[in-house]
Design an enzyme around this catalytic site. Structure first.
Site, PDB file in Angstrom:
ATOM      1  N   LYS A  54     -10.615   3.540  11.932  1.00  0.00           N
ATOM      2  CA  LYS A  54      -9.703   2.780  12.806  1.00  0.00           C
ATOM      3  C   LYS A  54     -10.185   2.852  14.254  1.00  0.00           C
ATOM      4  CE  LYS A  54      -5.622   3.321   9.939  1.00  0.00           C
ATOM      5  NZ  LYS A  54      -4.413   4.088   9.627  1.00  0.00           N
ATOM      6  N   GLN A  98      -1.004   8.935  11.393  1.00  0.00           N
ATOM      7  CA  GLN A  98      -1.639   8.878  10.078  1.00  0.00           C
ATOM      8  C   GLN A  98      -0.835   9.680   9.046  1.00  0.00           C
ATOM      9  OE1 GLN A  98      -4.329   6.984   9.143  1.00  0.00           O
ATOM     10  NE2 GLN A  98      -3.852   7.691   7.085  1.00  0.00           N
ATOM     11  N   ASP A 121       2.134  -0.219  12.756  1.00  0.00           N
ATOM     12  CA  ASP A 121       1.989  -0.068  11.304  1.00  0.00           C
ATOM     13  C   ASP A 121       3.073  -0.870  10.572  1.00  0.00           C
ATOM     14  OD1 ASP A 121      -0.099   1.264  10.145  1.00  0.00           O
ATOM     15  OD2 ASP A 121       0.695   3.263  10.543  1.00  0.00           O
TER      16      ASP A 121
END
Ligand code: NAP
Length: 293
Positions: A54, A98, A121
Site C-alpha cells: 500500500k 491494518q 477503507d
C-alpha cells in the site's frame, strides 16, 4: 465459448495512471497533497507485506503516506490516541488501520474511532450506512474494485441478474448493496448466497454475472454457470503445490479452466480482483483530499 480474461493488473494500472494525474493537479492547482495515515500493529508477515504494498502504491502516484509500525504490545489507548491524532491532522485525508489487530485490542472500537470522513477503507458503520441509503460515502475497496472491473470491461449492470456467493461484511454484503443502488454502479437484481442456500447451482445457473467470494476452491464449477455468463472470482486460496518453491499456489473460488470455456468474461486469480483493492484505497484517499477543497 472461450472467455475473454479481465486483466485486473491492467485495469488497476489504468486507474492508478488517472489518479497520478489528479494528484499532480491537486498539488499544482491547490497545493494539496493527498495523505494516507497507515497503522500496522505487530509483525504478522502477511499484514506487513500488504502494508508495504500500500505504501509503495501511494508513493508511485504521489500520495503522502504517514507510516506507523507499532509493536504488538501497543495498548488500545495508545492506538486510539494515534487514530485521534490522525483524525485531527489536516495533512491526513485517509486512515488505514491494518486488520487483524492483536487479540487484546477491540477491533471495532478502533474502527469506530476513525473519523468517517477519513474512513478510506469504507468499514466504518457510518460509511456503510451512508452507502446503503444511497448517500455519498467511501465505498469499501474490494467490492468497489469488482464494480470497476465490470464497468471497465463493458459489462452492463443495469438490469443484470447478479448472483454473489458469500455474505461477509467486507465483500458479499457491501457488494450486494452497491449493486442494488439506483446509480451508475448499480440497478442490478442481486441474489446473495451462503452456506445455508438450498441449491446454489440453481441460482448461479440463471445469473448474467456470478461473483464468487466464498474463500473455498472450486465453489463455482462449469456446470453451475450458464453459457456466456460473466464470472468474477474474489477468492484467494492457498493450495499445496510441491512443484512450486514455496510449496503452494494461489487459486480462486472458481474452477477457472473449465468455467473459462463457458463464460464470456472471467477474472483470473491472481491478477483479477486482487490488484484492484489497493487501487480503490488510493482512489478513496484522493477523493477525500478533493472533498476538502
Ligand atoms: P468470509 O468472511 O470467510 O466469508 C465467506 C462467505 O462465503 C460466507 O458468507 C460463507 O457463508 C460463504 N460460503 C463459504 N463457502 C460457501 C459455499 N460452499 N457455498 C455458499 N457459500 C459459501 O470470507 P471473505 O472475507 O468475504 O473473503 C472471501 C474470499 O475472498 C477469501 O478467499 C478472501 O481471501 C478473498 N478476498 C480477496 C480480496 C482481494 O483483494 N482479492 C479481498 C477480500 C477477500 P456463511 O456466511 O453461511 O458462512
Amino acid at each position: 465459448m472461450a472467455a475473454r480474461i479481465i486483466d485486473g493488473k491492467q485495469i488497476a494500472q489504468d486507474i492508478r495512471a488517472e489518479l497520478k494525474e489528479t494528484v499532480a493537479e491537486l498539488k499544482a492547482t491547490h497545493g494539496v497533497t493527498p495523505g494516507l495515515g497507515v497503522i500496522l500493529v505487530g509483525d504478522d508477515p502477511a499484514s506487513r507485506s500488504y502494508v508495504t504494498a500500500k505504501e509503495r502504491a501511494c508513493e508511485e502516484i504521489g500520495i503522502y503516506s504517514d507510516d506507523n509500525r507499532l509493536p504488538a504490545e501497543t495498548t488500545q489507548e495508545e492506538l486510539l490516541a494515534l487514530v485521534g491524532k490522525m483524525n485531527r491532522d489536516p495533512k491526513i485525508h485517509g486512515i488505514l488501520v491494518q486488520l487483524p489487530l492483536p487479540k487484546h485490542i477491540d477491533e471495532s472500537a478502533v474502527l469506530l474511532a476513525i473519523d468517517p470522513d477519513k474512513d478510506v477503507d469504507g468499514f466504518h458503520p457510518v460509511s456503510v450506512g451512508r452507502m446503503v441509503i444511497g448517500e455519498k460515502a467511501f465505498l469499501s475497496c474490494t467490492p468497489h474494485g469488482v464494480i470497476q472491473l465490470l464497468q471497465r470491461s463493458g459489462v452492463t449492470l443495469d438490469g443484470a441478474d447478479v448472483v454473489i456467493v458469500g455474505r461477509s461484511n467486507i465483500v458479499g454484503k457491501p457488494l450486494a448493496n452497491m449493486l442494488i443502488q439506483k446509480w451508475d454502479k448499480g440497478n442490478a437484481t442481486v441474489t446473495v448466497c451462503h452456506t445455508r442456500t438450498k441449491n446454489l447451482a440453481e441460482h448461479t445457473r440463471r445469473a448474467d454475472i456470478v461473483i464468487a467470494a466464498a474463500g473455498r476452491p472450486n465453489t463455482v464449477t462449469a456446470d453451475m454457470v450458464r453459457e456466456g455468463a460473466v464470472v468474477i472470482d474474489v477468492g484467494v486460496n492457498r493450495v499445496d503445490d510441491p512443484t512450486r518453491e514455496r510449496g503452494y499456489r494461489l487459486v480462486g473460488d472458481v474452477d477457472f479452466a473449465a468455467v473459462a470455456e463457458k463464460a464470456s468474461l472471467i477474472t483470473p486469480v491472481p491478477g483479477g480482483v486482487g490488484p484492484m483493492t489497493i487501487t480503490m484505497l488510493l482512489f478513496n484517499t484522493v477523493e477525500s483530499a478533493k472533498s476538502t477543497l
